[in-house]
Design an enzyme around this catalytic site. Structure first.
Site, short mmCIF file in Angstrom:
data_model
loop_
_atom_site.label_atom_id
_atom_site.label_comp_id
_atom_site.label_asym_id
_atom_site.label_seq_id
_atom_site.Cartn_x
_atom_site.Cartn_y
_atom_site.Cartn_z
N HIS A 27 0.83 -1.20 0.00
CA HIS A 27 0.00 0.00 0.00
C HIS A 27 0.86 1.25 0.00
CE1 HIS A 27 -2.32 -3.33 1.70
NE2 HIS A 27 -3.40 -2.73 1.27
N PRO A 129 -6.28 -4.56 10.98
CA PRO A 129 -7.74 -4.51 11.11
C PRO A 129 -8.13 -3.11 11.57
CG PRO A 129 -6.81 -6.47 12.17
CD PRO A 129 -5.67 -5.56 11.85
N LEU A 130 -8.87 -2.41 10.76
CA LEU A 130 -9.03 -0.97 10.99
C LEU A 130 -9.76 -0.66 12.30
CD1 LEU A 130 -9.61 0.18 7.32
CD2 LEU A 130 -7.53 0.28 8.70
N HIS A 274 -4.13 3.28 -3.47
CA HIS A 274 -4.23 2.68 -2.13
C HIS A 274 -3.43 1.38 -1.98
CE1 HIS A 274 -5.90 1.15 1.59
NE2 HIS A 274 -6.19 0.04 0.95
N SER A 397 -22.98 -7.38 37.52
CA SER A 397 -23.29 -8.75 37.09
C SER A 397 -22.06 -9.61 36.91
CB SER A 397 -24.06 -8.71 35.75
OG SER A 397 -25.34 -8.13 35.93
N GLU A 426 -18.14 -3.00 24.31
CA GLU A 426 -17.36 -4.22 24.49
C GLU A 426 -16.10 -4.24 23.63
OE1 GLU A 426 -20.56 -4.20 23.55
OE2 GLU A 426 -21.65 -4.85 25.33
N HIS A 475 -22.05 -15.41 32.64
CA HIS A 475 -23.32 -15.72 31.98
C HIS A 475 -23.02 -16.59 30.76
CE1 HIS A 475 -24.26 -12.48 34.67
NE2 HIS A 475 -25.55 -12.55 34.41
N HIS A 487 -29.12 -13.79 24.65
CA HIS A 487 -28.11 -13.63 25.68
C HIS A 487 -27.45 -14.94 26.09
CE1 HIS A 487 -29.74 -9.66 25.77
NE2 HIS A 487 -28.98 -9.28 26.75
N ARG A 534 -23.31 -17.70 35.67
CA ARG A 534 -24.22 -16.80 36.40
C ARG A 534 -24.79 -17.50 37.63
NH1 ARG A 534 -30.38 -15.89 35.63
NH2 ARG A 534 -30.68 -13.95 36.77
#
Lengths: 682, 682
Positions: A27, A129-130, A274, A397, A426, A475, A487, A534
């Protein structure tokens, strides 16, 4: 802007396009456009000593647009950055030689396609990985502030490093970058500077086709300071922007640079610049346009190396040696803190840290492994003051809050806090934790196992970089109950276990949790995923059963047939171990000889000598039943052709756990039945 | 605001807190705070007919904060929404009964913990994992615009529906929502309205601890219109905001509502209101505060049902029947378009669509499966005009552009375009594609396989919802070459294959690509992941080998031993099939009888009758070698105890592919060697 400035910038450009051309892959566009910015940063500002690229208070440079790796390789080459091995000791030889540059993207070259941490010294984090690089940089900036709060003393400003990250349009579009920017703004990380290479070109075309938001306004909304450079070739403006950043004390800084992809080349400002070489004629034309000798490949004009040595080299050496002198005095004044800091740098733990680990008495009622883990984490963190972390808004939790004295929140006005509030972010949580681990702290972050999906790309990078980030997931199965299939993880365990180098632990009870932390806390090169329940798990009676220390081998015989070889082996992890034990008791009462193998960490088990593995799973005992409240995917390896897997074949359902266990067949009766049938089948 | 307004709002609140209390599980806080907003939207604005919840031009309502499901269940109950089965036919019975509400979160209740598409009529998309709902809503809004452009005619405004999504602080923090908002702003989706429930409370505490950005300013930066409601109980203000939205013609709208979590309860404005019942006393106190009878559970005051019937019910029925009348006239005027529209609604394809599929002649040089897939995709899309999609800024690499006449870009001024530019936003790409699939279009999106990690949570939802989203992944292995380990997938195949209900295809050559699309295009309830190569794959000589149509069974015998049972079976997928064939030829020349099984789709193979599976993989032939340039994880199921897996045990490396194949052992010589040793071992 001196002649040597111009010459240096164009030398970088020449090396980059030659490397890409010779590899016939890579690139070139971004290096051509951003060379002046990277040059100015390195030569005039970066507090970095090429002779010691791991000096703890160095400024960090993150190439978040990792595809522009040639830019970094050129800088490492021209500034003569030395090799480090593995991440503790500086060796004499250069990190990147001219031969490395010439073998860009070839097998074993120190100049691979994207920057890889550990593989090439001077790379602060693996990128490509952008969005990952910028998000990780936030963790480094947090770590910088935290280290300052913990170790700085009057007259001893040991930590005041800055973190710079170079990002393109792609990084700016990625959600993980948005999450991280919002968090950085909240945390007022004024030691953080993102440089936005706004060339308005992506692979599919001009950003007009999909990316027309006002990025500057967005970052102002996050609480950042934003400054703009209209011309990426204007070194004075660039310098002024970095001065502005350095003068800012309350906010992170975004420097928005209007740049030209493939600057100087026939494909300038085109998506064609690019990801493909310019071609021999294109390279020549570009060199002519830049005033470089068109026929000289990998040209290093006289004076350029020396110019870098007098710039970043001299500045870095002075800063670093000054810091070392300061640290010597610090060691005299604060020997304990100095010792702690040296341990951190070597990724060692305090002597005797293990003595803090609790043991849990047998208890049929027991407690959830998220609860026992919370207790053990607190014990570990008390013994190891640089363990810190938080949750993606699920701490009540996931039970990951540090609650003993002296641990507060990490906030703008409280930089020694050890509890982070990552927010409902996350992906950024994991990337930020990676950045903290790269700064050699021992970070953890937590969430529900289902949300590991959101963070997978950053979890993978922790494995690829071989850094000991701790990912805590609670969990962990249909044990979630009423929240239902959205979930309840099913396939997440398989995805994590398939990731090379990631240790995945699913402990069966509180004492296996203790042993998990004993292994995890001591890791220096491997990330771990803790997979916790959990619901309460009985604390197993270790007087009657094997010791939990067997966890260190990944799998161990927990309960066995009274004598001789078992007729059937029950394999289980986590919450299903108690279930397997109940089935085992039922079978024993019927006179069927069964063995229960607890298998909390497949990766560790696979590393044991064959002899041990055959002790636990004798090849002659082919009747095997695996029980796990997750996808059956992967279990065939251990149950073999003669085995049966009691697992999940569909998504879960919303109901109280007891009903789900019946619906999906996770009962002692069912497991005993399957085992019985297997034995009866001959 | 009339008495009946107030009574209706408080009835919703009463039902929600009773449902949570009876289940002793769930999230009462958001329903209490947002009941007035949801009520106003449904009763006064939503163009939705409870008697026909799948009427094509209905407004869509997405509960992105899916934990507030009780709010939706109450609305479905009070408005009497009818059941649909499976998604084509309206049945007479109500979707949610009082008994369902009373069995909230219990096994088989139509009121599960989070909204689940297909399970409860009136649910437009499965939500719960935060950010997914809002991102999916963008796809619905795109679909609305596209349907309008394709089907509307003068005097026949068949499609002008709006899309509303209710989102909390969590949704606003998630990266996927940021990506989707940026895209929606660019696309100027003025039919899209997000309602931001800003209660400033998350699980860990007040948003002050982590989320202090200026959300309104951020959305303005994205190009949205933003309007604010200071008091979530002010129905007139709420109405005015919806009128503002409806009047807006150039931008999506964000309605920022300052609300109070747990409104009226003793835990109002506290994180305690989020995820736990109020307790019997708390419920009573809240009912008293709201003027509801404190001792009446699941109370439905006189007149409320009728009030809804006269509001949303009457309006919806009038709009829907008017639309049907219009459609009858439309059918007369534009029979072909009407037929097309009805097929779309039934998820049927045009007659004879398969005749458009090409076949590829044998060619040892061949072409990359990304290239053949691009050709086949174009053929399919030409035959099926409602196939549309794009890429996360990788179209030139993933080869997914539709290039035949009449396909342009989907842009603000060009709503009939069939090529979308999703931008570098993988997660939003998948979620947006889900939204389009929920609107019954046949969308695809594409990216590199490694970036499936970024989108995993949305891919999972396509499987959980059983909708035929097509996920196209190229650059599927170390075949990526020079870009190196950051871009070379290893564990991604395992993670996708472990996902229940997702069909994962890794075709071996151009004709298997054709057969893949033959299966995929016809899917009505299952998502598919296409896993395609960057590098050329020989087009196999089907005169000498089995026909590619065997793909429909998931796995098939491609080449076999000259006679009798083979001594060894070689199993492979994708680019490794040609490698297995070369090894097979080598073995044949040595007199070793081997079979090559091409295994492009494990999930389809697992569904075949045992008889077929045993034909392909005879239990007696235990010497098996699997070859795949990915994690070995999962292959044990097919190779069995006697088998060997030639796969990846580490991450890849940056080098030209040829060097990588040698380094990692993917050569015919190595595979033949492994097979030979296996045969020799007895």
């Amino acid at each position: 802007m001196t002649d040597l400035d111009t010459l240096s910038v164009n030398t970088i450009r020449g090396l980059c396009m030659d490397a890409v051309q010779k590899a016939n892959s890579g690139h070139p566009g971004t290096p051509m456009g951003m060379a002046p910015v990277a040059y100015t940063l390195w030569q005039r500002f970066l507090r970095f000593d090429p002779a010691d690229p791991i000096w703890p208070n160095r400024d960090r440079f993150v190439l978040s647009e990792g595809h522009a790796s040639a830019l970094l390789w050129s800088l490492l080459y021209l500034t003569g950055v030395r090799t480090v091995d593995p991440e503790y000791e500086v060796l004499g030889r250069p990190a990147v030689t001219l031969d490395d540059l010439k073998s860009f993207r070839q097998l074993d070259s120190r100049c691979p396609g994207h920057p890889e941490y550990r593989w090439t010294s001077g790379v602060e984090t693996t990128t490509g990985p952008l969005g990952q690089g910028v998000a990780t940089s936030v963790g480094m900036a947090i770590a910088g502030r935290w280290l300052g709060a913990r170790f700085n003393r009057p007259d001893f400003p040991l930590f005041d490093f800055d973190v710079y990250a170079l990002a393109g349009d792609g990084c700016m579009m990625e959600g993980v970058a948005s999450e991280a920017a919002s968090l950085a703004g909240h945390l007022r990380l004024s030691n953080l500077c993102w440089i936005y290479d706004s060339n308005r070109v992506t692979i599919e075309g001009h950003t007009d086709i999909t990316f027309t938001e006002d990025v500057a306004a967005r970052f102002l909304a996050y609480g950042w300071n934003v400054t703009t450079i209209a011309d990426a070739n204007d070194l004075d403006r660039i310098s002024r922007a970095f001065h502005t950043f350095r003068a800012e004390t309350a906010r992170p800084t975004l420097i928005l640079v209007h740049s030209h992809i493939g600057y100087g080349s026939p494909v300038e400002d085109s998506p064609k610049a690019h990801g493909a070489p310019f071609g021999p004629e294109g390279v020549k034309a570009t060199k002519r346009a830049l005033g470089l000798p068109p026929d000289a490949d990998f040209h290093l004009p006289d004076g350029v190396s020396d110019w870098f040595a007098r710039g970043i080299g001299a500045r870095g050496a002075e800063l670093r040696t000054g810091w070392e002198k300061m640290f010597d005095a610090y060691r005299g004044a604060y020997p304990d803190s100095a010792d702690e800091l040296e341990r951190i740098q070597r990724r060692e733990l305090p002597d005797g840290w293990e003595s803090a680990l609790p043991t849990f008495p047998a208890d049929p009622k027991g407690l959830a492994s998220r609860d026992s883990s919370g207790q053990v984490l607190n014990a570990v963190a008390k013994a190891v003051p640089w363990v810190l972390g938080g949750s993606a808004d699920l701490t009540p939790s996931t039970k990951t809050r540090l609650t003993f004295g002296g641990t507060g929140d990490f906030q703008p006005g409280a930089r020694s806090g050890r509890n982070l509030h990552f927010g409902v972010r996350e992906h950024a949580s994991a990337a930020v934790a990676n950045g903290m681990a790269l700064t050699k702290l021992r970070p953890y972050w937590s969430g529900f196992l289902i949300f590991s999906d959101y963070a997978k790309a950053a979890i993978r990078l922790s494995a690829l970089m071989e850094i000991p980030t701790v990912h805590i997931f609670t969990h962990d199965s249909i044990g979630v109950g009423e929240d239902g299939p959205t979930h309840q993880p099913v396939e997440q365990l398989a995805g994590l276990r398939a990731t090379p180098g990631l240790l995945v632990f699913r402990p069966a009870d509180a004492n296996e949790v203790v042993e998990t932390w004993r292994v995890v806390a001591a890791l220096r090169r491997e990330p771990a995923a803790l997979v916790l329940s959990r619901q309460p798990l009985p604390t197993l009676d270790r007087d009657r059963l094997a010791a939990a220390s067997g966890l260190a081998w990944g799998a161990y015989v927990l309960a066995d047939a009274p004598s001789g070889e078992p007729e059937v082996i029950l394999l289980a992890t986590g919450s299903e171990v108690a279930l397997a034990l109940a089935a085992h008791e039922e079978l024993t009462a019927e006179g069927i000889a069964s063995r229960v193998v607890s298998m909390p960490c497949w990766e560790l088990f696979d590393r044991q000598p064959q002899e041990y593995r055959h002790q636990v799973l004798p090849p002659a005992v082919t009747r095997r039943v695996a029980v796990e409240e997750g996808s059956t995917f992967g279990w065939d390896r251990y149950v073999g052709d003669g085995g049966v897997i009691v697992g999940m074949h569909t998504f879960g359902a919303s109901a109280p756990l007891r009903q789900l266990l019946t619906k999906f067949g996770f009962t002692p009766e069912r497991v005993a039945h399957v085992a019985r049938e297997l034995v009866a089948s001959g």
